[in-house]
Design a protein around this motif. Sequence first.
Motif, mmCIF file in Angstrom:
data_model
loop_
_atom_site.group_PDB
_atom_site.id
_atom_site.type_symbol
_atom_site.label_atom_id
_atom_site.label_comp_id
_atom_site.label_asym_id
_atom_site.label_seq_id
_atom_site.Cartn_x
_atom_site.Cartn_y
_atom_site.Cartn_z
ATOM 1 N N ALA A 1 0.864 -1.090 0.085
ATOM 2 C CA ALA A 1 0.054 0.147 -0.031
ATOM 3 C C ALA A 1 0.721 1.250 0.071
ATOM 4 O O ALA A 1 1.922 1.309 0.528
ATOM 5 C CB ALA A 1 -0.616 -0.084 1.255
ATOM 6 N N THR A 2 0.431 2.098 -0.426
ATOM 7 C CA THR A 2 1.090 3.574 -0.602
ATOM 8 C C THR A 2 0.395 4.258 0.612
ATOM 9 O O THR A 2 -0.486 4.498 0.941
ATOM 10 C CB THR A 2 0.708 4.329 -1.616
ATOM 11 N N MET A 3 1.311 4.761 1.429
ATOM 12 C CA MET A 3 0.881 5.420 2.751
ATOM 13 C C MET A 3 1.859 6.535 3.120
ATOM 14 O O MET A 3 2.798 6.971 2.405
ATOM 15 C CB MET A 3 1.025 4.325 3.916
ATOM 16 N N ARG A 4 1.414 7.205 4.130
ATOM 17 C CA ARG A 4 2.234 8.406 4.721
ATOM 18 C C ARG A 4 2.936 7.964 5.791
ATOM 19 O O ARG A 4 2.740 7.537 6.711
ATOM 20 C CB ARG A 4 1.310 9.475 4.835
ATOM 21 N N LEU A 5 4.266 8.224 5.885
ATOM 22 C CA LEU A 5 5.242 7.763 7.142
ATOM 23 C C LEU A 5 5.627 9.241 7.487
ATOM 24 O O LEU A 5 6.526 9.821 7.020
ATOM 25 C CB LEU A 5 6.559 6.963 6.590
ATOM 26 N N GLY A 6 5.340 9.263 8.851
ATOM 27 C CA GLY A 6 5.969 10.636 9.424
ATOM 28 C C GLY A 6 7.312 10.489 9.967
ATOM 29 O O GLY A 6 7.570 9.577 10.594
ATOM 30 N N LEU A 7 7.952 11.499 9.708
ATOM 31 C CA LEU A 7 9.111 11.906 10.401
ATOM 32 C C LEU A 7 9.354 13.058 11.209
ATOM 33 O O LEU A 7 8.955 14.170 10.813
ATOM 34 C CB LEU A 7 10.449 12.004 9.273
ATOM 35 N N LEU A 8 9.566 12.539 12.518
ATOM 36 C CA LEU A 8 9.657 13.694 13.380
ATOM 37 C C LEU A 8 10.898 13.832 13.916
ATOM 38 O O LEU A 8 11.762 13.214 14.476
ATOM 39 C CB LEU A 8 8.755 13.209 14.724
ATOM 40 N N ILE A 9 11.489 14.933 13.895
ATOM 41 C CA ILE A 9 12.776 15.328 14.321
ATOM 42 C C ILE A 9 12.696 16.427 15.456
ATOM 43 O O ILE A 9 12.081 17.430 15.428
ATOM 44 C CB ILE A 9 13.744 16.137 13.489
ATOM 45 N N GLU A 10 13.310 15.935 16.735
ATOM 46 C CA GLU A 10 13.357 16.948 17.857
ATOM 47 C C GLU A 10 14.566 17.103 18.459
ATOM 48 O O GLU A 10 15.350 16.448 18.541
ATOM 49 C CB GLU A 10 12.639 16.011 19.041
ATOM 50 N N ILE B 1 5.355 6.751 1.103
ATOM 51 C CA ILE B 1 6.118 5.348 0.758
ATOM 52 C C ILE B 1 5.028 4.164 0.464
ATOM 53 O O ILE B 1 4.042 4.278 0.354
ATOM 54 C CB ILE B 1 6.831 4.993 2.265
ATOM 55 N N GLN B 2 5.701 3.115 0.068
ATOM 56 C CA GLN B 2 5.114 2.012 -0.324
ATOM 57 C C GLN B 2 5.287 0.939 0.668
ATOM 58 O O GLN B 2 6.791 0.534 1.213
ATOM 59 C CB GLN B 2 5.452 1.465 -1.702
ATOM 60 N N ASN C 1 14.319 -10.697 4.379
ATOM 61 C CA ASN C 1 13.402 -9.478 3.474
ATOM 62 C C ASN C 1 13.942 -8.098 3.984
ATOM 63 O O ASN C 1 13.938 -7.957 5.118
ATOM 64 C CB ASN C 1 12.016 -9.485 3.534
ATOM 65 N N VAL C 2 14.757 -7.385 3.092
ATOM 66 C CA VAL C 2 15.023 -5.986 3.311
ATOM 67 C C VAL C 2 14.486 -5.277 2.138
ATOM 68 O O VAL C 2 14.769 -5.664 0.817
ATOM 69 C CB VAL C 2 16.586 -6.114 3.555
ATOM 70 N N HIS C 3 13.473 -4.377 2.246
ATOM 71 C CA HIS C 3 12.983 -3.549 1.270
ATOM 72 C C HIS C 3 13.600 -2.094 1.463
ATOM 73 O O HIS C 3 13.188 -1.550 2.983
ATOM 74 C CB HIS C 3 11.469 -3.291 1.335
ATOM 75 N N MET C 4 14.224 -1.346 0.609
ATOM 76 C CA MET C 4 14.944 -0.079 0.840
ATOM 77 C C MET C 4 14.269 0.837 -0.062
ATOM 78 O O MET C 4 13.879 0.606 -1.250
ATOM 79 C CB MET C 4 16.291 -0.247 0.495
ATOM 80 N N GLN C 5 13.886 2.144 0.513
ATOM 81 C CA GLN C 5 13.434 3.066 -0.354
ATOM 82 C C GLN C 5 14.083 4.423 0.030
ATOM 83 O O GLN C 5 14.449 4.627 1.024
ATOM 84 C CB GLN C 5 11.737 3.278 -0.173
ATOM 85 N N ARG C 6 14.061 5.220 -0.996
ATOM 86 C CA ARG C 6 14.820 6.485 -0.838
ATOM 87 C C ARG C 6 13.637 7.709 -0.875
ATOM 88 O O ARG C 6 13.072 7.432 -2.143
ATOM 89 C CB ARG C 6 15.778 6.584 -1.669
#
Length: 130
Positions: free
Chosen positions: A18-27, A82-83, A56-61
């Motif tokens: 699935a295509t989804m939204r992955l949130g990145l939080l930097i504090e 991301i997927q 299994n390793v899936h890498m995305q950039r």
Amino acid sequence: AMSDQSPPGEVERLPAGATMRLGLLIESKGQHLWVHPPPLGRTTVQVRWQGVQMENVHMQRQKVELPLALRAGEVWSTGLPIQTPPSPGEYRVSLDVPTLGLKTSPKHVQVSSNARLFDLHCRTSPRRLR
């Protein structure tokens, strides 16, 4: 959207492929201003899906525009499209910003063919403060 911290032992469930939204939080946890080191502009973020059984390793950039500066205690966030991996199974997903030396702690995720879609968040803190 859900919080970035799951209760201990809880496994997030996501749909496969699935295509989804992955949130990145930097504090910024330090007591000083954090300033983005050069080069400025869009920075590569690597998304790593590591199979729990290590098979299994899936890498995305993704390229993302990071903040130029963060005040002490400030939290900045963005969403990365991301997927999810196409193969169901248990994964540990983490984000890495190699040019800044930033890494998130891995999140335990169950990828299945019948899970609902939601936003997943990962958090990190810059080590280099100026």
